[in-house]
Design an enzyme around this catalytic site. Sequence first.
Site, PDB file in Angstrom:
ATOM      1  N   CYS A  79       0.638  -1.092  -0.029  1.00  0.00           N
ATOM      2  CA  CYS A  79      -0.219   0.152  -0.510  1.00  0.00           C
ATOM      3  C   CYS A  79       0.573   1.447  -0.312  1.00  0.00           C
ATOM      4  O   CYS A  79       2.144   0.876  -0.620  1.00  0.00           O
ATOM      5  CB  CYS A  79      -0.786   0.045   1.390  1.00  0.00           C
ATOM      6  SG  CYS A  79       0.280   0.358   2.350  1.00  0.00           S
ATOM      7  N   ALA A  80       0.302   2.100  -0.176  1.00  0.00           N
ATOM      8  CA  ALA A  80       1.225   3.255   0.178  1.00  0.00           C
ATOM      9  C   ALA A  80       2.280   3.820   1.243  1.00  0.00           C
ATOM     10  O   ALA A  80       3.097   4.123   0.817  1.00  0.00           O
ATOM     11  CB  ALA A  80       0.092   4.755   0.116  1.00  0.00           C
TER      12      ALA A  80
END
Length: 381
Positions: A79-80
Amino acid sequence: MDSNPQTLPVNMTPDELGRIITRQEKLFVLDVRNETEFKDWKIEGQALEIINIPYFDLLDSVEPALNRIPAGERLLVVCAKEGSSRFIAERIAEAGRSEVHYLEGGMKRWGEHLVPVKAGDLKNGGEVYQFNRLGKGCLSYMIVSDGEAVVVDAARMAQPYIDFARERGIRIQHVVDTHLHADHISGGRELAGRTGASYFLPPQDADEVVFSYLPLTEGRDIRIGHTDVRPIYSPGHTLGSTTLLVDDRYLLTGDILFVASIGRPDLAGKAEDWVGDLRNTLYGLYSGLPEELIVLPAHFGTVAEMDRTGAVSAKLGDLYRQNPGLKLEDEQTFRQTVTEHLPPQPHAYREIRQTNMGKISPDEETQREMETGPNRCAVHD
Ligand SMILES: [Fe+2]
């Protein structure tokens, strides 16, 4: 939550992911960022399979992911920043899958990770190291001779070069940028400041630069140890773009020539003006250089350009046979291809240039955001 430790997901460091990609090992990646972020920029690897299912679609149940993840394969959830991928990885592990990992630091850290590989040897002892910023496709270099080094086109993060040199007892004497970069923030000035090295920049790109630098100019070789680094003026990507000939063997082409494509001439809004320069450099200057020279570019387009060691390089002669950007002899065709096949401008390229000129000094988090995404220095075929 299942308390059996065997079903818990394990973190994967950017270092481990870098090794998997350079060794071309198999990996299945589940990216849980939103679709726009995924389409713009994602992890790439030759033996890597990647799918995107946004986090919010998996919050209630990871079933949609389980259906698409092959059983028995090593899985990496990304994810980020890490949090969401860790949560999803836990749910997937609880569902009975093994070999589940999440990426430590997420895409944020992946975008900053550098993998150094040896790209070649020098005649009188010494080595050329290529620093591959896998997450962005940027390549930088440390050329070492007799304990002295020159660093070329350094990434924003100065620390990896400092650590690499310190571990090997190398002194960074010079830092060079082959042009004023628009796709990434140069770490050149910081690296020079922290190591006491001199910082070189082509004067044609430095009109608006507000700090002092040494001019990178043809006829003024840079010496480290027993090796000469020879600047060759090669405009086209920018007005100042300068190629470096190292040891009469390696050709550091900056953003002029890549392994599978050629540079773009438009990042300062000068596509029309510079396309002629680019053509002269590629079809005049470079085509007259020895075929045996080993081209070391400042970017790669796809991971397919990496060899089994993770290095990106090619013989100049081979590129004239294989690179589509070098088969556009006809001036009109060249002009058309180069001006019509331009990818979108990199994120925040104006601010990146201003930062590299020293005109603005954004804080680290802002700089990181400005750099997010892939490099877009090449003309697409
Ligand atoms: Fe560039």
